[in-house]
Design a protein around this motif. Structure first.
Motif, PDB file in Angstrom:
ATOM      1  N   UNK A   1      -0.812 -10.589   3.038  1.00 40.16           N
ATOM      2  CA  UNK A   1       0.210  -9.941   3.856  1.00 40.16           C
ATOM      3  C   UNK A   1       0.355  -8.518   3.315  1.00 40.16           C
ATOM      4  N   UNK A   2       0.125  -7.512   4.178  1.00 36.38           N
ATOM      5  CA  UNK A   2       0.068  -6.120   3.720  1.00 36.38           C
ATOM      6  C   UNK A   2       1.272  -5.337   4.240  1.00 36.38           C
ATOM      7  N   UNK A   3       1.932  -4.652   3.323  1.00 31.11           N
ATOM      8  CA  UNK A   3       3.073  -3.792   3.635  1.00 31.11           C
ATOM      9  C   UNK A   3       2.708  -2.362   3.238  1.00 31.11           C
ATOM     10  N   UNK A   4       3.199  -1.370   3.958  1.00 30.02           N
ATOM     11  CA  UNK A   4       2.787   0.005   3.668  1.00 30.02           C
ATOM     12  C   UNK A   4       3.980   0.947   3.587  1.00 30.02           C
ATOM     13  N   UNK A   5       3.932   1.826   2.586  1.00 33.90           N
ATOM     14  CA  UNK A   5       4.914   2.898   2.412  1.00 33.90           C
ATOM     15  C   UNK A   5       4.175   4.226   2.449  1.00 33.90           C
ATOM     16  N   UNK A   6       4.666   5.161   3.261  1.00 33.24           N
ATOM     17  CA  UNK A   6       4.017   6.465   3.410  1.00 33.24           C
ATOM     18  C   UNK A   6       4.960   7.554   2.913  1.00 33.24           C
ATOM     19  N   UNK A   7       4.489   8.363   1.974  1.00 34.00           N
ATOM     20  CA  UNK A   7       5.288   9.483   1.453  1.00 34.00           C
ATOM     21  C   UNK A   7       5.026  10.707   2.320  1.00 34.00           C
ATOM     22  N   UNK A   8       6.090  11.280   2.915  1.00 30.16           N
ATOM     23  CA  UNK A   8       5.928  12.345   3.911  1.00 30.16           C
ATOM     24  C   UNK A   8       6.743  13.588   3.561  1.00 30.16           C
ATOM     25  N   UNK A   9       8.065  13.438   3.380  1.00 33.01           N
ATOM     26  CA  UNK A   9       8.936  14.511   2.882  1.00 33.01           C
ATOM     27  C   UNK A   9       9.232  15.636   3.869  1.00 33.01           C
ATOM     28  N   UNK A  10       8.951  15.461   5.139  1.00 35.16           N
ATOM     29  CA  UNK A  10       9.235  16.535   6.091  1.00 35.16           C
ATOM     30  C   UNK A  10       9.183  15.986   7.509  1.00 35.16           C
TER      31      UNK A  10
ATOM     32  N   UNK B   1      11.881   1.081   7.786  1.00 29.44           N
ATOM     33  CA  UNK B   1      12.823   1.722   6.858  1.00 29.44           C
ATOM     34  C   UNK B   1      12.488   3.188   6.675  1.00 29.44           C
ATOM     35  N   UNK B   2      13.521   3.999   6.572  1.00 31.02           N
ATOM     36  CA  UNK B   2      13.432   5.394   6.152  1.00 31.02           C
ATOM     37  C   UNK B   2      14.101   5.462   4.779  1.00 31.02           C
ATOM     38  N   UNK B   3      13.350   5.891   3.773  1.00 36.38           N
ATOM     39  CA  UNK B   3      13.832   5.837   2.395  1.00 36.38           C
ATOM     40  C   UNK B   3      13.950   7.249   1.840  1.00 36.38           C
ATOM     41  N   UNK B   4      15.187   7.671   1.590  1.00 35.70           N
ATOM     42  CA  UNK B   4      15.449   8.985   1.015  1.00 35.70           C
ATOM     43  C   UNK B   4      15.688   8.855  -0.493  1.00 35.70           C
ATOM     44  N   UNK B   5      15.123   9.762  -1.256  1.00 31.79           N
ATOM     45  CA  UNK B   5      15.374   9.800  -2.703  1.00 31.79           C
ATOM     46  C   UNK B   5      15.611  11.255  -3.129  1.00 31.79           C
ATOM     47  N   UNK B   6      16.319  11.406  -4.217  1.00 28.86           N
ATOM     48  CA  UNK B   6      16.527  12.758  -4.753  1.00 28.86           C
ATOM     49  C   UNK B   6      15.275  13.197  -5.507  1.00 28.86           C
ATOM     50  N   UNK B   7      15.035  14.485  -5.516  1.00 31.34           N
ATOM     51  CA  UNK B   7      13.883  15.022  -6.218  1.00 31.34           C
ATOM     52  C   UNK B   7      14.077  14.868  -7.728  1.00 31.34           C
ATOM     53  N   UNK B   8      12.995  14.558  -8.434  1.00 33.97           N
ATOM     54  CA  UNK B   8      13.007  14.465  -9.893  1.00 33.97           C
ATOM     55  C   UNK B   8      12.072  15.525 -10.458  1.00 33.97           C
TER      56      UNK B   8
ATOM     57  N   UNK C   1       0.848  -1.185   0.000  1.00 32.86           N
ATOM     58  CA  UNK C   1       0.000   0.000   0.000  1.00 32.86           C
ATOM     59  C   UNK C   1       0.885   1.237   0.000  1.00 32.86           C
ATOM     60  N   UNK C   2       0.695   2.114  -1.000  1.00 37.43           N
ATOM     61  CA  UNK C   2       1.426   3.373  -1.101  1.00 37.43           C
ATOM     62  C   UNK C   2       0.444   4.512  -0.817  1.00 37.43           C
ATOM     63  N   UNK C   3       0.713   5.334   0.172  1.00 39.36           N
ATOM     64  CA  UNK C   3      -0.240   6.366   0.579  1.00 39.36           C
ATOM     65  C   UNK C   3       0.494   7.599   1.091  1.00 39.36           C
ATOM     66  N   UNK C   4      -0.215   8.746   1.110  1.00 42.81           N
ATOM     67  CA  UNK C   4       0.362   9.927   1.750  1.00 42.81           C
ATOM     68  C   UNK C   4       0.014   9.987   3.232  1.00 42.81           C
ATOM     69  N   UNK C   5      -0.839   9.060   3.699  1.00 40.10           N
ATOM     70  CA  UNK C   5      -1.093   8.903   5.121  1.00 40.10           C
ATOM     71  C   UNK C   5      -2.177   9.776   5.710  1.00 40.10           C
ATOM     72  N   UNK C   6      -2.576  10.838   5.017  1.00 40.85           N
ATOM     73  CA  UNK C   6      -3.570  11.763   5.573  1.00 40.85           C
ATOM     74  C   UNK C   6      -4.928  11.077   5.763  1.00 40.85           C
ATOM     75  N   UNK C   7      -5.276  10.161   4.897  1.00 38.60           N
ATOM     76  CA  UNK C   7      -6.560   9.463   4.977  1.00 38.60           C
ATOM     77  C   UNK C   7      -6.419   8.055   5.555  1.00 38.60           C
ATOM     78  N   UNK C   8      -5.255   7.758   6.135  1.00 38.44           N
ATOM     79  CA  UNK C   8      -5.052   6.429   6.709  1.00 38.44           C
ATOM     80  C   UNK C   8      -5.657   6.389   8.118  1.00 38.44           C
ATOM     81  N   UNK C   9      -6.961   6.287   8.158  1.00 39.79           N
ATOM     82  CA  UNK C   9      -7.710   6.268   9.408  1.00 39.79           C
ATOM     83  C   UNK C   9      -8.138   4.842   9.734  1.00 39.79           C
TER      84      UNK C   9
ATOM     85  N   UNK D   1       8.738   4.913   5.714  1.00 38.50           N
ATOM     86  CA  UNK D   1       8.496   6.334   5.486  1.00 38.50           C
ATOM     87  C   UNK D   1       9.399   6.803   4.340  1.00 38.50           C
ATOM     88  N   UNK D   2       8.822   7.511   3.379  1.00 41.34           N
ATOM     89  CA  UNK D   2       9.569   8.059   2.245  1.00 41.34           C
ATOM     90  C   UNK D   2       9.797   9.557   2.413  1.00 41.34           C
ATOM     91  N   UNK D   3      10.938  10.015   1.888  1.00 39.54           N
ATOM     92  CA  UNK D   3      11.320  11.424   2.007  1.00 39.54           C
ATOM     93  C   UNK D   3      12.054  11.818   0.734  1.00 39.54           C
TER      94      UNK D   3
END
Length: 560
Positions: free
Chosen positions: A403-412, A477-484, A381-389, A451-453
């Motif tokens: 089996x459910x795994x989740x990645x949340x894009x946060x950036x701050x 995991x904390x996953x950092x990526x460069x901006x594209x 599951x890929x989400x921004x987390x705001x609606x993960x209620x 968490x993605x950043x």
């Protein structure tokens, strides 16, 4: 017609992988070291020339000059007695530009530049651009769409987000392939793609089989067989062809060849973490092919969905405002949803959603995860987390044994930065939802939490704080990526906001200083993703699927 192959080398091995329907009697070469190779008998050339069980010789090699000279010295003639491997390539193409209309390219940006630089023997008559900034592009006149009769041209769409242009063309009663196509179709002609990888004389000590089992379904029905960040080449559009035809196409088979021959000709080596600290080697260093070439799975086992851009946020990295599909765009998204449910969903073993838009804001994605057939072995599951209620989680998880795994894009890591970058977001709401996600992870309802950043000028100073927050919540995991640049910024704006130097590989000095912070440098849960500088080398040479490997690096054994 019966053939023999003259040349026992990687080119011959590649040729046999693609043209497996030809009647090949055996292999031959001037000198042989074995009487069998790749399941074929092998004879010396002198024996083969006395044989009459075949009609023609197919010459296969990187450099064919000596072989051709040898055959000609014996009186054999090209076309009549022997042919070259590349003579067969054109048979793979099922598309050619029509000769009865002038060609127009829609777009004058990055994608149009790529088309003009990479396409062989291609020059349009005109360019079209709704926001034209110049009168001439590549020595051709640029027109606004309403200045010409669209039906009078065959149109090649060369923009990143093509849905709006497609709708314009379809509203003018134009049909894909018959009246227009994507620039990917031009660049992705199988004959050209095969030429690129079969004669690529480099290879890597890496065994990645992702393209054999992976399908991504994207905006407007486009598809790819690996991550869109790592591979630019589309497969066919799922709305234009049957699922089996998309999957078993010549183009997909050639993409698979590029990983099985280990050239990785279509992979972006500067983006994919698998290539960190791996340099290519020339064919001369390893003349024999001592590994097996695997074939693609019967159907896509890993299905990644990212075809609905509808989202509750307006993140500065990808869009100017919030967007929810409507009108013709919604009809296209609904058609893709119906097709996925009918032809793809039940067969996949690992479902990833959603690579574009927000899974809990999209009615299309909701229709997917609430479908009774949506119960694969694994879900990411890929989400921004705001609606993960709790309510949305219960609806998502209902009737599933996955089996459910989740990645949340946060950036701050602060409210100020978060609400500047992720417009319409609320950092306090996010933090509350992430506490809920953390509890699910600790109870085992989530098998993995990341968490993605995306690192940029506005947030890079918060990287260490972000790591500490993730460690406090117990994320895997904390996953950092460069901006594209997805077309959101001008070249000058992107150079200012990116924390990478012009080569897009080396960080700017101020980012290097942050990366050397012990909190980041010594953390066991940090992954620098596409920031290859100081990336912790992963000692891996065999990967069945990139996404599975990526999750198991920090999450432990997740897949059987």
């Amino acid at each position: 017609m019966n053939y023999i192959i003259y040349g026992i080398n990687r080119v011959a091995r590649d040729f046999l992988y693609i043209f497996d329907n030809l009647s090949i009697k055996y292999l031959t070469d001037n000198e042989i070291s074995s009487h069998t190779q790749w399941g074929f008998d092998v004879y010396e050339l002198q024996h083969a020339l006395k044989d009459n069980c075949y009609d023609k010789i197919i010459v296969c090699d990187f450099e064919k000059g000596e072989k051709i000279k040898e055959l000609q010295s014996l009186g054999l003639k090209y076309g009549k007695d022997y042919v070259l491997e590349e003579d067969f390539f054109i048979q793979l193409d099922d598309f050619s530009l029509p000769g009865n209309k002038p060609i127009a390219v829609w777009g004058t940006g990055n994608m149009a530049h790529k088309l003009m630089e990479d396409a062989t023997d291609f020059m349009p008559d005109i360019f079209i651009d709704s926001n034209k900034s110049s009168e001439v592009f590549y020595e051709r006149k640029v027109y606004f769409p309403d200045e010409i009769q669209l039906k009078d041209y065959y149109i090649v769409i060369a923009i990143a987000k093509s849905a709006e242009v497609r709708n314009v063309l379809e509203n003018n009663h134009l049909k894909e392939y018959e009246d227009f196509c994507s620039f990917h179709t031009i660049l992705g002609r199988p004959s050209e793609m095969l030429r690129k990888t079969i004669f690529d004389d480099k290879y890597y000590e890496l065994e990645c089989h992702t393209m054999l089992n992976h399908l991504e379904i994207l905006n407007s029905g486009a598809s790819r067989c690996c991550c869109t960040t790592f591979v630019a080449q589309d497969l066919d559009n799922i709305l234009s062809k049957q699922s089996s035809d998309v999957w078993r196409s010549n183009l997909h088979k050639i993409m698979c060849l590029s990983i099985e021959n280990r050239t990785y000709s279509f992979c972006d080596k500067n983006m994919c973490p698998l290539f960190v600290d791996k340099s290519s080697r020339k064919k001369a260093e390893k003349k024999s092919i001592d590994w097996d070439y695997k074939n693609m799975s019967d159907t896509p086992e890993v299905l990644a969905l990212g075809y609905d851009p509808s989202c509750n946020l307006a993140c500065t990295t990808c869009r100017k405002s919030t967007y929810f599909v409507q009108g013709n765009d919604k009809k296209t998204v609904d058609a893709i949803t119906s097709l996925i449910k009918a032809e793809y969903l039940e067969k996949c073993k690992f479902l990833i959603l959603a690579g574009d838009g927000e899974v809990f804001a999209s009615p299309a994605y909701k229709a997917i995860y609430e479908d009774p057939k949506c119960n694969p072995e694994y879900i990411r599951l890929l989400t921004n987390g705001i609606l993960f209620t709790p309510r949305n989680w219960a609806a998502f998880k209902a009737n599933k044994t996955s089996k459910i795994m989740m990645t949340v894009s946060i950036d701050a890591a602060t409210a100020e930065s978060y609400e500047q970058i992720r417009c319409n977001g609320n950092f306090e709401v996010l933090k509350k939802n992430m506490v809920f996600a953390s509890k699910l992870r600790k109870k085992g309802e989530l098998s993995y939490l990341r968490f993605n950043f995306v690192v940029q000028k506005k947030n890079y100073l918060e990287m260490a704080s972000f790591v500490k927050w993730g460690e406090k919540l117990g994320v895997d995991e904390i996953f950092f990526t460069k901006i594209l640049n997805w077309g959101t910024y001008s070249k000058e704006e992107f150079a200012e906001i990116s924390m990478m130097q012009e080569d897009e590989v080396t960080p700017k000095p101020e980012l290097i200083e942050v990366l050397n912070d012990p909190i980041i440098k010594n953390s066991t849960i940090v992954d620098l993703g596409t920031i290859q500088y100081m990336h912790k080398l992963d000692e891996v040479n065999i990967v069945e699927n990139y996404y599975k490997w990526e999750l198991e690096k920090r999450g432990g054994k997740l897949f059987q």
